[in-house]
Design an enzyme around this catalytic site. Structure first.
Site, short mmCIF file in Angstrom:
data_model
loop_
_atom_site.label_atom_id
_atom_site.label_comp_id
_atom_site.label_asym_id
_atom_site.label_seq_id
_atom_site.Cartn_x
_atom_site.Cartn_y
_atom_site.Cartn_z
N HIS A 304 0.92 -1.17 -0.01
CA HIS A 304 -0.22 -0.11 -0.20
C HIS A 304 0.87 1.12 0.09
CE1 HIS A 304 -3.37 -2.50 1.94
NE2 HIS A 304 -3.64 -2.52 0.70
N PHE A 484 3.59 0.38 5.16
CA PHE A 484 4.52 -0.93 5.83
C PHE A 484 3.63 -2.24 5.40
CE2 PHE A 484 4.33 2.84 8.62
CZ PHE A 484 5.21 3.52 8.17
N HIS A 485 3.10 -2.49 4.33
CA HIS A 485 2.29 -3.78 4.09
C HIS A 485 2.94 -4.70 3.01
CE1 HIS A 485 -1.32 -1.39 5.69
NE2 HIS A 485 -0.34 -1.62 6.83
N PRO A 486 4.12 -4.72 2.94
CA PRO A 486 4.58 -5.76 1.59
C PRO A 486 3.99 -6.84 1.85
CG PRO A 486 6.52 -5.11 3.13
CD PRO A 486 5.47 -4.17 3.34
#
Length: 585
Positions: A304, A484-486
């Site tokens: 994101h 911070f959503h890999p």
């Protein structure tokens, strides 16, 4: 030791399960699996214990966001979609992993996210299948309900006292046709309201607090910190152990059942590649023998992208005001010490909104469900963890929920302590560019609404001169950051680019699973911490099923029945089945 060297039983310590990574998924796995006293579990964490005060104070992630001790502090390759910028990617490096340094927001995503996973052929991953696992992990302040659990280990709390600025935002969203929503994880996600947070009585509830703390005295659970896994060991194509480095010393450990990779969307694929599993051309570039080719390892990366809009507030009611003076700092400090309340107990983002921002020429939403998420913060700073602006400020940040852009991550050498290359490819599709700009325009519309106008003195950024689509897109490219959503780099499925099956077992390999956000086929529509708890809870049940005595009895009986059926065949057919010619008379 060669990449594929086997271990004899006397060479190393043995456990039933080895869990790699003590983040959200790893700590959950270790805590749950060790509930069975007959099961031995080793949990390896590359970082130190979670002893820092700043980890447990909700607003403390402003400190841990840049900490070399508790944070991997990754950096991507220069990204063309971001005007050639390298992006800072923090990831947790301590017990609890990223759940120890994240923004605390508890969001599951949308029903359709999981139903889509199931539609790809992943049996048991539809929304109705996964909802019980969300509920099992959750101890919601509001108690049990059709959508929530009240007795799980993960504490989920309301923000508490309402904030004038957040109330203004919610009213402004309503002015724009977006309803109030008091539960983003309930029947419908769409709307504006307050987030629930993974906190309890003013303290963070990480996976380490929820699952490891109650389990630390169990004799069948061994937790090793400052221990970085460097390679999986195999006998043939069965994972039988692991090499790790602890305090500069290389050690080996063996498992009887499975190795469970829970190192996250960057380091789980890295460990697979270092161990000879992945795209052949990547492995051959570094002279790593190919144990099993899986071209999807490290591919399908999704994240994101967050774009922040900063505003100066007309009233001194922001956290900027609290932090700017010694008196303000002392006041909010006392609020936390005496009542476990106030800004220190909440973190940074209190309110949010899920809406459909991308519209056609007639102003009708193009999506049938929210495509943009807002995080509303009562402070403003140029980056997470940076010094706050010298004025009363607040932030409206937006992110596109389901990006089409796909990136990748691959090793840069065979040295396990060198970070892999991360290529996110943000804003690389037209839909992503249009939706992100539409999100910025939607934020401005809410800020200019009758209910919000009394709080807006001026727009600090993007500011004047950024009204056109091209100007806003350029602002997004120059200012966007990861939220911070890999995810997605070892995706679940049965197509040629999938890495694990719907039981999270690595294709073509025995005794090896991946259990973290890298298994997501598509990124969920929201923050990823709650889904990570769910993934681990579901994995625990699958692991228990696959290793239950009853399962072994059934497997043995099935094998015996097949053999019996085979030997009952006519003699000619039997010899043909086993590939032999009939012996001479």
């Amino acid at each position: 030791m060669d990449h594929h060297t086997s271990l004899s039983n006397g060479d190393a310590e043995q456990y039933d399960f080895i869990v790699v990574g003590a983040g959200t998924c790893g700590a959950t796995l270790a805590g749950r699996l060790s509930e069975d006293p007959k099961t031995t579990v080793l949990l390896l964490e590359a970082g130190p214990p979670d002893t820092s005060f700043w980890i447990h104070l909700p607003i403390g992630y402003g400190k841990t966001m840049w900490s070399p001790k508790y944070n991997w502090r990754f950096e991507t390759e220069p990204d063309p979609g971001m005007n050639g910028r390298k992006m800072y990617w923090p990831r947790g490096k301590t017990l609890g992993g990223s759940s120890s340094i994240n923004g605390l927001i508890y969001i599951r995503g949308q029903r359709e996210d999981y139903d889509e996973w199931a539609s790809f052929g992943n049996k048991g991953w539809g929304y109705d299948d996964v909802l019980p696992y969300f509920k099992r992990s959750e101890a919601n302040q509001r108690g049990d309900s059709p959508y929530h659990g009240g007795k799980g280990p993960v504490r989920v709390s309301d923000v508490g006292a309402k904030h004038e600025l957040i109330e203004g935002f919610i009213a402004g969203a309503k002015d724009c046709g977006i309803p109030r929503n008091d539960d983003f994880n309930g029947e419908s996600q769409e709307g504006a309201g307050y987030y629930q947070l993974t906190t309890h009585q003013g303290r963070r509830c990480s996976s380490a607090q929820a699952f490891l703390k109650p389990a630390r005295n169990r004799p069948n659970l061994d937790v090793k910190t400052n221990a970085q896994a460097t390679r999986i060991l195999f006998e043939g194509k069965r994972a039988v152990g692991l090499v790790y480095v602890q305090d500069g010393v290389e050690k080996t450990v063996r498992c009887r059942a499975e190795v469970l990779l829970a190192a996250g969307a960057i380091q789980s694929p890295q460990l697979l590649e270092l161990s000879g599993i992945g795209r052949a051309e990547v492995l051959q570039r570094f002279n790593i023998p190919v144990l099993h080719e899986l071209p999807g390892v490290g591919e399908n990366m999704q994240d994101h992208l967050q774009v922040r809009l900063y505003y100066e507030c007309t009233k001194p009611i922001t956290t900027n005001d609290d932090l700017r003076t010694w008196f303000g700092q002392a006041r909010i400090g006392l609020q936390w010490l005496l009542y476990r309340a106030g800004p220190l107990a909440i973190g940074i983002n209190q309110g949010g909104c899920f809406m459909r921002a991308l519209k056609d020429e007639q102003g009708r939403p193009l999506a049938d469900r929210p495509d943009i998420q807002f995080h509303v913060s009562t402070l403003s700073a140029d980056a997470a963890g940076a010094k706050v602006h010298p004025f009363s400020g607040f932030t409206l940040s937006i992110c596109q929920l389901r990006p089409e852009s796909r990136g990748h991550t691959h090793i840069q050498s065979r040295h396990p302590l060198q970070a892999p290359a991360m290529v996110p490819n943000y804003l690389s599709t037209e839909l992503d560019r249009q939706t992100t700009v539409a999100g910025v325009q939607a934020a401005r519309e809410i800020a200019r609404s009758p209910s919000m106008r009394p709080y807006v003195k001026r727009e600090h950024k993007p500011g004047a001169g950024t009204e056109s689509y091209d100007a806003l897109l350029d602002y997004c490219r120059n200012n966007g950051q990861t939220i911070f959503h890999p995810s997605g780099t070892a995706k679940m499925g049965n197509d040629p680019m999938s890495v694990v099956d719907d039981r999270l077992r690595v294709h073509g390999i025995q005794g090896l699973r991946v259990v973290d956000c890298s298994i997501m086929p598509t990124l969920v529509s929201g923050n990823t911490n709650a889904p990570a708890f769910m993934i681990a809870e579901k994995a625990v049940d699958m692991i228990r099923e696959d290793h239950s005595p009853a399962r072994r009895v059934i497997a043995k009986a099935t094998a015996e029945a097949k053999l019996k059926a085979l030997t009952a065949k006519p003699e000619e057919e039997l010899f043909m089945r086993v590939g032999n010619s009939r012996p001479a008379a």
